[in-house]
Design a protein around this motif. Structure first.
Motif, PDB file in Angstrom:
ATOM      1  N   ASN A  24      -4.067 -13.372  -5.710  1.00  0.00           N
ATOM      2  CA  ASN A  24      -4.961 -12.076  -4.506  1.00  0.00           C
ATOM      3  C   ASN A  24      -4.750 -12.768  -3.380  1.00  0.00           C
ATOM      4  N   GLU A  25      -4.810 -13.849  -2.908  1.00  0.00           N
ATOM      5  CA  GLU A  25      -4.802 -14.609  -1.643  1.00  0.00           C
ATOM      6  C   GLU A  25      -3.446 -14.469  -1.044  1.00  0.00           C
ATOM      7  N   ILE A  26      -2.308 -14.208  -1.800  1.00  0.00           N
ATOM      8  CA  ILE A  26      -0.986 -14.272  -1.241  1.00  0.00           C
ATOM      9  C   ILE A  26      -0.634 -12.822  -1.103  1.00  0.00           C
ATOM     10  N   LEU A  27      -1.145 -11.932  -1.832  1.00  0.00           N
ATOM     11  CA  LEU A  27      -0.980 -10.365  -1.558  1.00  0.00           C
ATOM     12  C   LEU A  27      -1.544 -10.023   0.008  1.00  0.00           C
ATOM     13  N   GLU A  28      -1.161  -9.309   0.549  1.00  0.00           N
ATOM     14  CA  GLU A  28      -1.561  -8.609   1.914  1.00  0.00           C
ATOM     15  C   GLU A  28      -2.222  -7.262   1.832  1.00  0.00           C
ATOM     16  N   TYR A  29      -3.231  -7.075   2.156  1.00  0.00           N
ATOM     17  CA  TYR A  29      -4.006  -5.981   1.923  1.00  0.00           C
ATOM     18  C   TYR A  29      -3.614  -4.967   3.095  1.00  0.00           C
ATOM     19  N   ARG A  30      -3.147  -3.639   3.088  1.00  0.00           N
ATOM     20  CA  ARG A  30      -2.938  -2.676   4.146  1.00  0.00           C
ATOM     21  C   ARG A  30      -3.287  -1.371   3.906  1.00  0.00           C
ATOM     22  N   LYS A  31      -3.818  -0.979   5.055  1.00  0.00           N
ATOM     23  CA  LYS A  31      -4.180   0.500   4.894  1.00  0.00           C
ATOM     24  C   LYS A  31      -3.504   1.436   5.687  1.00  0.00           C
ATOM     25  N   ILE A  32      -2.821   2.243   5.030  1.00  0.00           N
ATOM     26  CA  ILE A  32      -1.616   2.902   5.832  1.00  0.00           C
ATOM     27  C   ILE A  32      -2.045   4.610   6.005  1.00  0.00           C
ATOM     28  N   PRO A  33      -1.917   5.308   6.898  1.00  0.00           N
ATOM     29  CA  PRO A  33      -2.489   6.339   7.184  1.00  0.00           C
ATOM     30  C   PRO A  33      -1.253   7.422   6.575  1.00  0.00           C
ATOM     31  N   LYS A  34      -1.908   8.742   6.319  1.00  0.00           N
ATOM     32  CA  LYS A  34      -0.748   9.661   5.520  1.00  0.00           C
ATOM     33  C   LYS A  34       0.138   9.962   6.689  1.00  0.00           C
ATOM     34  N   LYS A  35       1.386  10.282   6.425  1.00  0.00           N
ATOM     35  CA  LYS A  35       2.650  10.601   7.030  1.00  0.00           C
ATOM     36  C   LYS A  35       3.074   9.433   7.623  1.00  0.00           C
ATOM     37  N   THR A  36       2.983   8.203   7.030  1.00  0.00           N
ATOM     38  CA  THR A  36       3.608   7.100   7.981  1.00  0.00           C
ATOM     39  C   THR A  36       4.835   6.610   7.099  1.00  0.00           C
ATOM     40  N   ARG A  37       5.875   6.708   7.880  1.00  0.00           N
ATOM     41  CA  ARG A  37       6.993   6.267   7.416  1.00  0.00           C
ATOM     42  C   ARG A  37       7.113   4.531   7.244  1.00  0.00           C
ATOM     43  N   LEU A  38       7.355   4.085   6.064  1.00  0.00           N
ATOM     44  CA  LEU A  38       7.295   2.657   5.772  1.00  0.00           C
ATOM     45  C   LEU A  38       8.878   1.902   5.630  1.00  0.00           C
ATOM     46  N   LEU A  39       9.751   2.800   5.615  1.00  0.00           N
ATOM     47  CA  LEU A  39      11.014   2.332   5.502  1.00  0.00           C
ATOM     48  C   LEU A  39      11.905   3.482   6.102  1.00  0.00           C
ATOM     49  N   ALA A  40      13.139   3.271   6.535  1.00  0.00           N
ATOM     50  CA  ALA A  40      14.173   4.448   7.170  1.00  0.00           C
ATOM     51  C   ALA A  40      15.429   3.898   6.536  1.00  0.00           C
ATOM     52  N   ALA A  41      16.305   4.877   6.387  1.00  0.00           N
ATOM     53  CA  ALA A  41      17.717   4.458   5.908  1.00  0.00           C
ATOM     54  C   ALA A  41      18.188   3.697   7.289  1.00  0.00           C
ATOM     55  N   GLY A  42      18.990   2.597   6.769  1.00  0.00           N
ATOM     56  CA  GLY A  42      19.520   1.760   7.916  1.00  0.00           C
ATOM     57  C   GLY A  42      18.678   0.330   8.055  1.00  0.00           C
ATOM     58  N   ASP A  43      17.492   0.449   7.818  1.00  0.00           N
ATOM     59  CA  ASP A  43      16.360  -0.753   7.665  1.00  0.00           C
ATOM     60  C   ASP A  43      16.837  -1.518   6.647  1.00  0.00           C
ATOM     61  N   ILE A  44      16.333  -2.807   6.909  1.00  0.00           N
ATOM     62  CA  ILE A  44      16.461  -3.680   5.705  1.00  0.00           C
ATOM     63  C   ILE A  44      14.815  -3.878   5.159  1.00  0.00           C
ATOM     64  N   CYS A  45      14.760  -3.489   3.818  1.00  0.00           N
ATOM     65  CA  CYS A  45      13.579  -3.488   3.467  1.00  0.00           C
ATOM     66  C   CYS A  45      12.721  -5.052   3.218  1.00  0.00           C
ATOM     67  N   ASN A  46      11.556  -5.062   3.756  1.00  0.00           N
ATOM     68  CA  ASN A  46      10.963  -6.494   3.631  1.00  0.00           C
ATOM     69  C   ASN A  46       9.565  -6.470   2.797  1.00  0.00           C
ATOM     70  N   PHE A  47       9.803  -5.500   2.175  1.00  0.00           N
ATOM     71  CA  PHE A  47       8.431  -5.580   1.334  1.00  0.00           C
ATOM     72  C   PHE A  47       8.791  -4.842  -0.319  1.00  0.00           C
ATOM     73  N   GLU A  48       7.755  -5.185  -1.099  1.00  0.00           N
ATOM     74  CA  GLU A  48       7.466  -4.843  -2.346  1.00  0.00           C
ATOM     75  C   GLU A  48       5.927  -4.449  -2.204  1.00  0.00           C
ATOM     76  N   ALA A  49       5.536  -3.206  -2.443  1.00  0.00           N
ATOM     77  CA  ALA A  49       4.205  -2.656  -2.187  1.00  0.00           C
ATOM     78  C   ALA A  49       3.732  -2.347  -3.566  1.00  0.00           C
ATOM     79  N   TYR A  50       2.551  -2.802  -3.929  1.00  0.00           N
ATOM     80  CA  TYR A  50       1.719  -2.251  -5.024  1.00  0.00           C
ATOM     81  C   TYR A  50       0.879  -1.030  -4.450  1.00  0.00           C
ATOM     82  N   VAL A  51       0.733  -0.001  -5.329  1.00  0.00           N
ATOM     83  CA  VAL A  51       0.005   1.156  -4.677  1.00  0.00           C
ATOM     84  C   VAL A  51      -1.479   1.136  -5.309  1.00  0.00           C
ATOM     85  N   ASN A  52      -2.459   0.769  -4.433  1.00  0.00           N
ATOM     86  CA  ASN A  52      -3.726   0.513  -5.030  1.00  0.00           C
ATOM     87  C   ASN A  52      -4.357   1.660  -4.936  1.00  0.00           C
TER      88      ASN A  52
END
Length: 192
Positions: A24-52
């Motif tokens: 639990n300490e290692i996981l980073e909690y984030r609140k993300i608003p609706k209609k937020t782009r987390l990743l776009a084509a051409g980006d390098i993905c730097n996350f794995e996210a669990y949908v709480n």
């Protein structure tokens, strides 16, 4: 905040109280608003996210400029571009929130730390990848070998909460049909 992911982990491995606290300490909690782009084509993905909490869509843009939905991720699912995350190569997909979301994030560094300090979590991630591959294979088979109505019925049966949470045109793009044809399928299925 960590109850759901701890339950998710407990389905695969048995963690001690100390290991759970570290997880639990290692996981980073984030609140993300609706209609937020987390990743776009051409980006390098730097996350794995669990949908709480919330709903997320993964999609590509085809050669005609149309969005093609690859996956929806809701509570108790993970979202990422695995190839980009693992290989640190540019991705070809987009990931965006469809609802306000609460995510538990692992970066490459935090995941490496997690697996070094709690090696038994390798099993959880291996089982997660196996389930994901199974779902992708079944979806590929259904895309090739079933009718639009069969795909729609399978989608509704498999993901009953998603139609109330996402716009119908996203479901149509997931099924590979037009929104108008989806409307006809919905009407036909209601008559049955």
């Amino acid at each position: 905040m960590f109850q759901n992911i701890n339950h998710y982990a407990a389905r695969s491995v048995s963690l001690t109280t100390e290991e759970t606290a570290l997880f639990n300490e290692i996981l980073e909690y984030r609140k993300i608003p609706k209609k937020t782009r987390l990743l776009a084509a051409g980006d390098i993905c730097n996350f794995e996210a669990y949908v709480n909490k919330g709903c997320i869509r993964e999609y590509i843009i085809d050669e005609n400029g149309a969005e093609v939905t690859l996956q929806f991720a809701i509570e108790d699912w993970w979202v990422s571009d695995l190839a980009s995350f693992e290989d640190q190569t540019p991705c070809s997909m987009y990931i965006e929130t469809l609802e306000d979301c609460e995510l538990l994030i692992l970066t490459r560094a935090s995941k490496e730390r997690l697996l070094n300090e709690i090696p038994k979590l390798e099993r959880m991630f291996r089982l997660m990848l196996q389930r994901h591959l199974t779902v992708v294979q079944k979806r590929l088979f259904k895309t090739i070998a079933t009718t639009a109505m069969e795909k729609y019925i399978e989608f509704i049966n498999r993901y009953p909460s998603i139609p109330q949470r996402v716009p119908q045109h996203y479901i149509a793009s997931y099924l590979g049909i037009s929104p108008e044809f989806l409307s006809k399928l919905r009407t036909r299925s209601l008559k049955k």
